[in-house]
Write a protein that holds these residues in place. Structure first.
Motif, PDB file in Angstrom:
ATOM      1  N   ALA A 208      -4.794  24.262 -28.093  1.00 36.48           N
ATOM      2  CA  ALA A 208      -3.465  23.728 -27.400  1.00 36.48           C
ATOM      3  C   ALA A 208      -2.858  23.021 -28.301  1.00 36.48           C
ATOM      4  O   ALA A 208      -3.303  22.537 -29.315  1.00 36.48           O
ATOM      5  N   LYS A 209      -1.473  23.223 -28.389  1.00 35.03           N
ATOM      6  CA  LYS A 209      -0.657  22.415 -29.286  1.00 35.03           C
ATOM      7  C   LYS A 209       0.184  21.341 -28.716  1.00 35.03           C
ATOM      8  O   LYS A 209       0.548  21.362 -27.608  1.00 35.03           O
ATOM      9  N   PRO A 210       0.390  20.362 -29.713  1.00 37.88           N
ATOM     10  CA  PRO A 210       0.532  18.949 -29.158  1.00 37.88           C
ATOM     11  C   PRO A 210       2.360  19.035 -28.592  1.00 37.88           C
ATOM     12  O   PRO A 210       2.984  19.913 -29.385  1.00 37.88           O
ATOM     13  N   ASN A 211       2.584  18.399 -27.753  1.00 36.96           N
ATOM     14  CA  ASN A 211       4.145  18.127 -27.607  1.00 36.96           C
ATOM     15  C   ASN A 211       4.087  16.667 -27.206  1.00 36.96           C
ATOM     16  O   ASN A 211       3.506  16.068 -27.126  1.00 36.96           O
ATOM     17  N   VAL A 212       5.452  16.338 -26.864  1.00 40.74           N
ATOM     18  CA  VAL A 212       5.830  14.923 -26.430  1.00 40.74           C
ATOM     19  C   VAL A 212       6.092  14.794 -25.039  1.00 40.74           C
ATOM     20  O   VAL A 212       6.590  13.880 -24.635  1.00 40.74           O
ATOM     21  N   GLU A 213       6.024  15.848 -24.211  1.00 34.81           N
ATOM     22  CA  GLU A 213       6.202  15.635 -22.714  1.00 34.81           C
ATOM     23  C   GLU A 213       5.114  15.301 -21.932  1.00 34.81           C
ATOM     24  O   GLU A 213       4.903  14.044 -21.532  1.00 34.81           O
ATOM     25  N   ASN A 214       4.087  16.408 -21.702  1.00 33.30           N
ATOM     26  CA  ASN A 214       2.927  15.904 -20.924  1.00 33.30           C
ATOM     27  C   ASN A 214       1.626  15.961 -21.675  1.00 33.30           C
ATOM     28  O   ASN A 214       0.555  15.863 -21.256  1.00 33.30           O
ATOM     29  N   TRP A 215       1.789  15.766 -23.339  1.00 39.73           N
ATOM     30  CA  TRP A 215       0.617  15.936 -23.706  1.00 39.73           C
ATOM     31  C   TRP A 215      -0.386  14.585 -23.605  1.00 39.73           C
ATOM     32  O   TRP A 215       0.253  13.509 -23.419  1.00 39.73           O
ATOM     33  N   GLY A 216      -1.594  14.704 -23.566  1.00 40.02           N
ATOM     34  CA  GLY A 216      -2.284  13.649 -23.353  1.00 40.02           C
ATOM     35  C   GLY A 216      -2.432  12.681 -21.981  1.00 40.02           C
ATOM     36  O   GLY A 216      -2.831  11.734 -21.747  1.00 40.02           O
ATOM     37  N   THR A 217      -2.228  13.648 -20.991  1.00 37.72           N
ATOM     38  CA  THR A 217      -2.128  13.302 -19.627  1.00 37.72           C
ATOM     39  C   THR A 217      -3.439  13.539 -19.014  1.00 37.72           C
ATOM     40  O   THR A 217      -3.945  14.555 -18.879  1.00 37.72           O
ATOM     41  N   GLU A 218      -4.117  12.274 -18.580  1.00 33.65           N
ATOM     42  CA  GLU A 218      -5.451  12.334 -18.110  1.00 33.65           C
ATOM     43  C   GLU A 218      -5.363  12.945 -16.444  1.00 33.65           C
ATOM     44  O   GLU A 218      -4.413  12.643 -15.766  1.00 33.65           O
ATOM     45  N   SER A 219      -6.472  13.319 -16.012  1.00 33.42           N
ATOM     46  CA  SER A 219      -6.618  13.754 -14.618  1.00 33.42           C
ATOM     47  C   SER A 219      -6.656  12.332 -13.960  1.00 33.42           C
ATOM     48  O   SER A 219      -7.071  11.354 -14.163  1.00 33.42           O
ATOM     49  N   ILE A 220      -5.971  12.289 -12.785  1.00 38.77           N
ATOM     50  CA  ILE A 220      -5.812  11.115 -11.823  1.00 38.77           C
ATOM     51  C   ILE A 220      -7.332  10.543 -11.378  1.00 38.77           C
ATOM     52  O   ILE A 220      -7.467   9.451 -11.052  1.00 38.77           O
ATOM     53  N   GLU A 221      -8.281  11.627 -11.427  1.00 35.25           N
ATOM     54  CA  GLU A 221      -9.589  11.189 -11.096  1.00 35.25           C
ATOM     55  C   GLU A 221     -10.402   9.962 -12.158  1.00 35.25           C
ATOM     56  O   GLU A 221     -11.183   9.361 -11.886  1.00 35.25           O
ATOM     57  N   LYS A 222      -9.692   9.969 -13.215  1.00 33.82           N
ATOM     58  CA  LYS A 222     -10.100   8.990 -14.291  1.00 33.82           C
ATOM     59  C   LYS A 222      -9.570   7.716 -14.250  1.00 33.82           C
ATOM     60  O   LYS A 222      -9.766   7.107 -15.298  1.00 33.82           O
ATOM     61  N   GLU A 223      -8.578   7.668 -13.337  1.00 32.52           N
ATOM     62  CA  GLU A 223      -7.882   6.387 -13.308  1.00 32.52           C
ATOM     63  C   GLU A 223      -9.048   5.018 -13.296  1.00 32.52           C
ATOM     64  O   GLU A 223     -10.099   5.145 -12.586  1.00 32.52           O
ATOM     65  N   GLY A 224      -8.528   3.926 -13.773  1.00 28.71           N
ATOM     66  CA  GLY A 224      -9.370   2.707 -14.000  1.00 28.71           C
ATOM     67  C   GLY A 224      -9.189   1.941 -12.764  1.00 28.71           C
ATOM     68  O   GLY A 224      -8.172   2.110 -12.013  1.00 28.71           O
ATOM     69  N   LEU A 225     -10.090   1.160 -12.396  1.00 30.76           N
ATOM     70  CA  LEU A 225     -10.157   0.317 -11.293  1.00 30.76           C
ATOM     71  C   LEU A 225     -10.045  -0.971 -11.542  1.00 30.76           C
ATOM     72  O   LEU A 225     -10.759  -1.734 -12.396  1.00 30.76           O
ATOM     73  N   LEU A 226      -8.910  -1.695 -10.905  1.00 32.08           N
ATOM     74  CA  LEU A 226      -8.769  -3.171 -11.268  1.00 32.08           C
ATOM     75  C   LEU A 226      -9.040  -4.077 -10.111  1.00 32.08           C
ATOM     76  O   LEU A 226      -8.625  -3.498  -8.877  1.00 32.08           O
ATOM     77  N   HIS A 227      -9.870  -5.029 -10.001  1.00 30.88           N
ATOM     78  CA  HIS A 227     -10.263  -5.891  -8.988  1.00 30.88           C
ATOM     79  C   HIS A 227     -10.048  -7.287  -9.613  1.00 30.88           C
ATOM     80  O   HIS A 227     -10.734  -7.886 -10.161  1.00 30.88           O
ATOM     81  N   THR A 228      -8.795  -7.709  -9.049  1.00 28.48           N
ATOM     82  CA  THR A 228      -8.430  -9.239  -9.317  1.00 28.48           C
ATOM     83  C   THR A 228      -7.757  -9.945  -8.265  1.00 28.48           C
ATOM     84  O   THR A 228      -7.689  -9.541  -7.324  1.00 28.48           O
ATOM     85  N   GLU A 229      -7.124 -10.858  -8.738  1.00 21.76           N
ATOM     86  CA  GLU A 229      -6.297 -11.853  -7.942  1.00 21.76           C
ATOM     87  C   GLU A 229      -4.757 -12.051  -8.449  1.00 21.76           C
ATOM     88  O   GLU A 229      -4.754 -12.242  -9.706  1.00 21.76           O
ATOM     89  N   ILE A 230      -4.146 -11.586  -7.777  1.00 19.77           N
ATOM     90  CA  ILE A 230      -2.633 -11.443  -8.148  1.00 19.77           C
ATOM     91  C   ILE A 230      -1.919 -12.407  -7.052  1.00 19.77           C
ATOM     92  O   ILE A 230      -1.709 -12.192  -6.103  1.00 19.77           O
ATOM     93  N   ASP A 231      -1.070 -13.223  -7.613  1.00 23.51           N
ATOM     94  CA  ASP A 231      -0.211 -14.205  -6.572  1.00 23.51           C
ATOM     95  C   ASP A 231      -1.175 -14.770  -5.579  1.00 23.51           C
ATOM     96  O   ASP A 231      -0.743 -14.996  -4.170  1.00 23.51           O
TER      97      ASP A 231
END
Length: 346
Positions: free
Chosen positions: A262-285
């Motif tokens: 694959a060749k790099p671009n500046v639009e959608n290059w390096g976009t991860e799968s949504i399944e790899k999203e990180g989990l935030l567990h914290t207290e806000i306000d």
């Protein structure tokens, strides 16, 4: 836009996957070619470039910038020749094999008035960029501890002999270690002390292939781990603060896509799968929040753009030689700590 004429010192996996595609894509670079010792492959991918027969040919070319992407044990020797020739240099990780070598290169670049950068491309991984943004947002409160993993399951020895023979540049500490160490220093700064355990776990291995490094900061600790015997992956990044936690699996897709051509671009290059999203567990306000955090776009293009601006507009390098020196200081302290089984003050 002024073109920076650039040559590679190798066209193996590093040159083909990590460097040439971005040098070819970025409008500020002109890829001249690569030094190729046996296999002559670069012209198959880039017909207009040159295959250099010797290092002397590369140094005597009209290249402004030379990428030192040869085996680690050769980095110091080749980078020194590049700098002495008055060329700008990008040096692959590990920067050198010792901190003394790193310091000499930093001093030489200053003396010659040329730019020297270390290819710590994983600062521009999508997962690390997301972790950094969570820290900048301050949603975890004061940090108590962080743990970074670069784990694989691969009990087999590498077919690349320079990676498996006992030499100053071999071993996981100088292969995956620079990635994790640089990321820790990039996010948290230089620690006060280092404690490390470095082991060999694969059958018939002659080099280290497992490490556990603990970085001591005044009010928190950062642990860095790498292994070849992890079938079920740990989170790549685990950060605990006084208000909450953030866990992020390794998910950057750039290396895999580049290996597939694959060749790099500046639009959608390096976009991860949504399944790899990180989990935030914290207290806000005052309210507990448990949510997935969208992953930022990764893009190694930004490293090369930083190199371009450092040379053309006299900006600071995206990863400085001093950054590379600090990584080598941590590596040396880790080796000393593992041998002496004690924490080493830096």
């Amino acid at each position: 836009m002024q073109k920076i004429k650039t040559a590679l010192l190798s066209y193996g996996m590093s040159g083909k996957v990590f460097h040439a595609p971005f040098l070819d894509f970025h409008p500020g670079f002109e890829l001249l070619g690569s030094w190729e010792r046996s296999k002559k492959l670069i012209q198959q991918d880039y017909p207009s470039v040159k295959s250099y027969a010797t290092l002397k040919e590369v140094l005597e070319s009209d290249a402004d910038l030379i990428i030192v992407n040869t085996p680690v044990g050769t980095h110091f020797e080749y980078a020194k020749e590049v700098l002495l020739a008055g060329k700008h240099a990008v040096v692959e990780k590990a920067f050198t094999t010792t901190a003394a070598e790193a310091q000499e290169l930093v001093d030489l670049a200053t003396e010659k008035g040329v730019k020297l950068s270390v290819f710590q491309n994983r600062r521009w991984d999508s997962d690390l960029k997301t972790v950094r943004q969570v820290l900048l947002d301050g949603v975890l409160g004061d940090i108590v501890e962080a743990e970074f993993h670069f784990d694989r399951y691969n009990p087999l020895l590498s077919p690349k002999q320079h990676k498996e023979t006992a030499n100053a540049g071999a071993g996981i500490l100088k292969d995956l270690g620079p990635h994790l160490i640089d990321q820790a220093l990039y996010l948290f700064g230089f620690p006060q002390a280092v404690f490390a355990d470095i082991r060999t776990t694969r059958e018939h291995s002659l080099v280290d292939d497992w490490f556990d490094i603990l970085l001591y900061y005044p009010n928190f600790r950062v642990r860095l781990k790498a292994s070849f015997f992890v079938r079920e992956a740990n989170p790549a990044y685990t950060i605990h603060g006084k208000k909450g936690s953030f866990l992020k699996p390794r998910g950057d897709v750039q290396e895999d896509e580049l290996k597939l051509g694959a060749k790099p671009n500046v639009e959608n290059w390096g976009t991860e799968s949504i399944e790899k999203e990180g989990l935030l567990h914290t207290e806000i306000d005052g309210k507990v929040a448990l949510e997935k955090i969208p992953t930022l776009q990764g893009n190694y293009y930004d490293f090369f753009d930083g190199v371009y601006n450092s040379i053309s507009n006299n900006k600071e390098e995206p990863v400085t030689g001093q950054d590379g020196l600090r990584v080598m200081q941590i590596i040396e302290a880790a080796i000393q700590s593992s041998a002496q089984r004690k924490a080493i003050a830096i």
